[in-house]
Design a protein around this motif. Sequence first.
Motif, short mmCIF file in Angstrom:
data_model
loop_
_atom_site.label_atom_id
_atom_site.label_comp_id
_atom_site.label_asym_id
_atom_site.label_seq_id
_atom_site.Cartn_x
_atom_site.Cartn_y
_atom_site.Cartn_z
N ALA A 66 0.77 -1.17 -0.12
CA ALA A 66 -0.03 0.00 -0.02
C ALA A 66 0.83 1.26 -0.21
O ALA A 66 0.70 2.29 -0.64
CB ALA A 66 -1.07 0.14 1.16
N ALA A 67 2.06 1.31 0.92
CA ALA A 67 2.90 2.36 0.98
C ALA A 67 3.47 2.72 -0.41
O ALA A 67 3.71 3.63 -0.82
CB ALA A 67 3.77 2.29 2.18
N LYS A 68 4.24 1.46 -1.18
CA LYS A 68 4.66 1.82 -2.11
C LYS A 68 3.95 2.21 -3.35
O LYS A 68 4.31 2.79 -4.41
CB LYS A 68 5.28 0.50 -2.54
N LEU A 69 2.44 1.71 -3.23
CA LEU A 69 1.42 2.41 -4.49
C LEU A 69 0.89 3.66 -3.97
O LEU A 69 0.21 4.27 -4.79
CB LEU A 69 0.41 1.28 -4.67
N GLY A 70 1.01 4.10 -2.78
CA GLY A 70 0.52 5.31 -2.44
C GLY A 70 -0.88 5.40 -2.27
O GLY A 70 -1.68 6.23 -2.38
N VAL A 71 -1.54 4.05 -1.62
CA VAL A 71 -2.82 3.98 -1.18
C VAL A 71 -2.98 3.44 0.07
O VAL A 71 -1.99 3.22 0.50
CB VAL A 71 -3.80 3.03 -2.20
N SER A 72 -4.15 3.23 0.71
CA SER A 72 -4.67 2.84 1.92
C SER A 72 -4.83 1.25 1.68
O SER A 72 -4.70 0.76 0.51
CB SER A 72 -5.75 3.26 2.63
N ILE A 73 -4.46 0.38 2.97
CA ILE A 73 -4.78 -0.93 2.81
C ILE A 73 -6.21 -1.36 2.26
O ILE A 73 -6.50 -2.40 1.43
CB ILE A 73 -4.39 -1.59 4.19
N ALA A 74 -7.11 -0.42 2.81
CA ALA A 74 -8.40 -0.51 2.36
C ALA A 74 -8.75 -0.51 1.03
O ALA A 74 -9.33 -1.12 0.17
CB ALA A 74 -9.54 0.33 2.97
N GLY A 75 -7.82 0.45 0.50
CA GLY A 75 -7.91 0.81 -1.10
C GLY A 75 -7.19 -0.20 -1.94
O GLY A 75 -7.75 -0.47 -3.09
N LEU A 76 -6.30 -1.03 -1.46
CA LEU A 76 -5.83 -2.28 -1.79
C LEU A 76 -6.66 -3.36 -2.06
O LEU A 76 -7.04 -3.89 -3.23
CB LEU A 76 -4.75 -2.98 -1.09
N ALA A 77 -7.57 -3.42 -0.91
CA ALA A 77 -8.65 -4.56 -1.01
C ALA A 77 -9.68 -4.15 -2.04
O ALA A 77 -10.32 -4.91 -2.88
CB ALA A 77 -9.40 -4.45 0.33
N ARG A 78 -10.02 -2.69 -1.91
CA ARG A 78 -11.03 -2.54 -3.20
C ARG A 78 -10.42 -2.66 -4.39
O ARG A 78 -11.46 -2.89 -5.36
CB ARG A 78 -11.59 -0.60 -2.63
N GLY A 79 -9.26 -2.51 -4.69
CA GLY A 79 -8.86 -2.98 -5.99
C GLY A 79 -8.68 -4.17 -6.23
O GLY A 79 -8.17 -4.46 -7.33
N GLY A 80 -8.99 -5.11 -5.25
CA GLY A 80 -8.83 -6.41 -5.49
C GLY A 80 -7.54 -7.22 -5.40
O GLY A 80 -7.15 -8.38 -5.39
N VAL A 81 -6.49 -6.42 -4.69
CA VAL A 81 -5.37 -6.92 -4.09
C VAL A 81 -5.27 -7.35 -2.82
O VAL A 81 -5.59 -6.81 -1.82
CB VAL A 81 -4.22 -5.75 -4.41
#
Length: 130
Positions: A66-81
């Motif tokens: 998440a930090a490397k992509l500049g998003v939140s952990i929840a954002g990762l989940a929403r993105g399907g990661v």
Amino acid sequence: MSSHQTAQTMKPATAAKKLGVYLEATPAEFQEGVVSRAELNALQTDPPAWLQELRRTGPHPRPVVAAKLGVSIAGLARGGVSEALTTEQIEALKAEDPEWLRRERATQADVRKETVRIKEKNAERDAKRS
């Protein structure tokens, strides 16, 4: 009366989290043992080759991804990661720049701006009280 001080230890999962590495990618002896506070400090100050390699190439745990992509952990989940990603996979995602990643980065930027605004507002209020 003498007190015996025992070394503070932690589970491998806790140590991996503190080191910012994906537990399942660590050596078996790390996963199966316990880690003392002194051992953790030694790993942080003078990381062995396996730890340096894990930090460089991954796979990385979700907070690091998440930090490397500049998003939140929840954002990762929403993105399907939902799984750990390697540095190569993270770079490929950045290059691909899917819609969900752009959206989550924008959301994260808005969150940061709002955090700064609130902090400034609170500092201003505290300055008026003084």
